[in-house]
Design a protein around this motif. Structure first.
Motif, mmCIF file in Angstrom:
data_model
loop_
_atom_site.group_PDB
_atom_site.id
_atom_site.type_symbol
_atom_site.label_atom_id
_atom_site.label_comp_id
_atom_site.label_asym_id
_atom_site.label_seq_id
_atom_site.Cartn_x
_atom_site.Cartn_y
_atom_site.Cartn_z
ATOM 1 N N ARG A 38 -15.712 -29.297 -1.936
ATOM 2 C CA ARG A 38 -15.794 -29.299 -0.476
ATOM 3 C C ARG A 38 -14.466 -28.826 0.110
ATOM 4 O O ARG A 38 -13.398 -29.348 -0.245
ATOM 5 N N PRO A 66 -20.762 -26.397 5.165
ATOM 6 C CA PRO A 66 -22.140 -26.182 5.593
ATOM 7 C C PRO A 66 -22.316 -24.777 6.174
ATOM 8 O O PRO A 66 -21.377 -24.210 6.737
ATOM 9 N N ILE A 99 -25.374 -21.913 2.222
ATOM 10 C CA ILE A 99 -24.069 -22.530 1.996
ATOM 11 C C ILE A 99 -23.000 -21.547 2.447
ATOM 12 O O ILE A 99 -23.209 -20.332 2.429
ATOM 13 N N MET A 141 -24.816 -30.284 0.626
ATOM 14 C CA MET A 141 -24.714 -29.648 1.937
ATOM 15 C C MET A 141 -25.561 -28.381 2.080
ATOM 16 O O MET A 141 -25.692 -27.838 3.176
#
Length: 354
Positions: free
Chosen positions: A204, A258, A265, A301
């Protein structure tokens, strides 16, 4: 050897550019070959001013091509990444962008005969010892570069080239998930180490203090971020069965956010020390595959479409790359049935390079 010139074709393949050579025209000894390629590209030098390289990893690439002697295979393709500012030539990875030019080059150099309006070519990717299939337009028995296919990162349209990677899983690391897990923690950061044609470490962006929507220049200037990524990459390399990756161009490091523009993605990828202008073909395949893992950072996500065949749109700094995926999953086990991607290519010049 350079004083006499070497036959070379300079091509755009996907969103990269590179020099394409017949294997027979290069030295057999790898060390001698690499020294020659460094001289041709003008490395090591940040501007590559004394060679044909474009002062960027995406334009300092080489394809070495020959007829294959393997049963059922048409072409052997070795990809070499020539570093820009270091005297390094790496064969540690494939390149799906440069693969897009392998089919046209092979037909035009008489290694493969055109087989009707479309020609499917089986290509043994020497780097990973895996076979890919490339389908190109050959109307009238000749390669066509003109068409209506469009890919982000390349202006205009060209003839479509479809690349399918049925054997890509674990091609460099020995397994799709070389650590045995969809989720690992390195330097306090949750990551997925995956190899579906390209070894990639996904995490992330927010865990590294950024949004994941920054532009390439901003990320390249973020020294603290790059130091943190390298601190993760080195132990990840060992975890992925790649050994000491200090001087290797893999694994790639992909930061996730996101999607913002209707994709699955959003990504920002370091290759491994500079931010990619877009995303590599096989890197996109690995990212799309990670989106299929529900407990991974990507799976948590990603916006995944319905259906057995899923078109996974991977957003990157200059647009998106779509991957057609067909997978089966059971618990954290995943089997890739199909991983195909659309590319284009264009021949820029051919002749002798000195």
């Amino acid at each position: 050897m350079l004083s006499e010139g070497i036959q070379c074709t300079w091509m755009r393949g996907g969103t990269s550019k590179g020099a394409y050579f017949l294997k027979e025209n290069l030295p057999d000894d790898p060390g001698e070959r690499d020294r020659l390629l460094l001289a041709i590209m003008g490395s090591p030098d940040p501007r590559q001013i004394d060679g044909i390289g474009g002062a960027d990893p995406l334009t300092s690439k080489v394809a070495v091509i020959s007829q294959s002697k393997r049963p059922g295979v048409d072409i052997d393709y070795l990809f070499l990444q020539v570093f820009v500012d270091q005297a390094i030539v790496s064969d540690a990875q494939n390149c799906g962008n440069i693969l897009a030019g392998v089919g046209p080059f092979s037909v035009e150099n008489g290694l493969v005969k055109a087989r009707g309006e479309k020609t499917e070519i089986s290509v043994f990717m020497v780097n990973s010892e895996q076979v890919a299939t490339v389908t190109l337009e050959t109307p009238g028995g000749k390669v066509s570069y003109e068409g209506n296919a469009r890919i982000d990162g390349v202006p205009g349209t060209s003839a479509p080239i479809l690349e399918n990677f049925p054997e890509a899983a674990g091609s460099s690391c020995g397994a799709l998930l070389p650590s045995g897990h969809a989720l690992d923690v390195i330097e306090g950061v949750e990551v997925t180490c995956i190899d579906n044609g390209m070894p990639v470490v996904l995490m992330r962006a927010s865990e590294l203090g950024i949004s994941g929507y920054e532009n390439r220049e901003e990320l390249d200037a973020n020294t603290h971020l790059k130091e943190k990524l390298e601190a993760i990459r080195l132990p990840a390399g060992r975890l992925m069965n790649l050994g000491d990756v200090t001087e290797k161009s893999v694994p790639k490091m992909t930061l996730l956010a996101p999607p913002r523009f209707g994709g699955a993605i959003c990504t920002r990828t370091f290759i491994p020390h500079r931010c990619h202008a877009s995303i590599g073909v096989l890197g996109a395949v690995s990212v799309a595959t990670a989106c299929m893992l529900p407990d991974s950072p990507a799976g948590e996500m990603a916006m995944i479409p319905d259906g057995n065949e899923k078109l996974i749109s991977v957003e990157h700094p200059i647009g998106e790359t779509s991957v057609m995926m067909e997978v089966t999953t059971e618990n954290q086990s995943i089997e890739v049935k199909k991983a195909a991607i659309l590319r284009t290519a264009r021949k820029l010049f051919e002749g002798k390079v000195f």
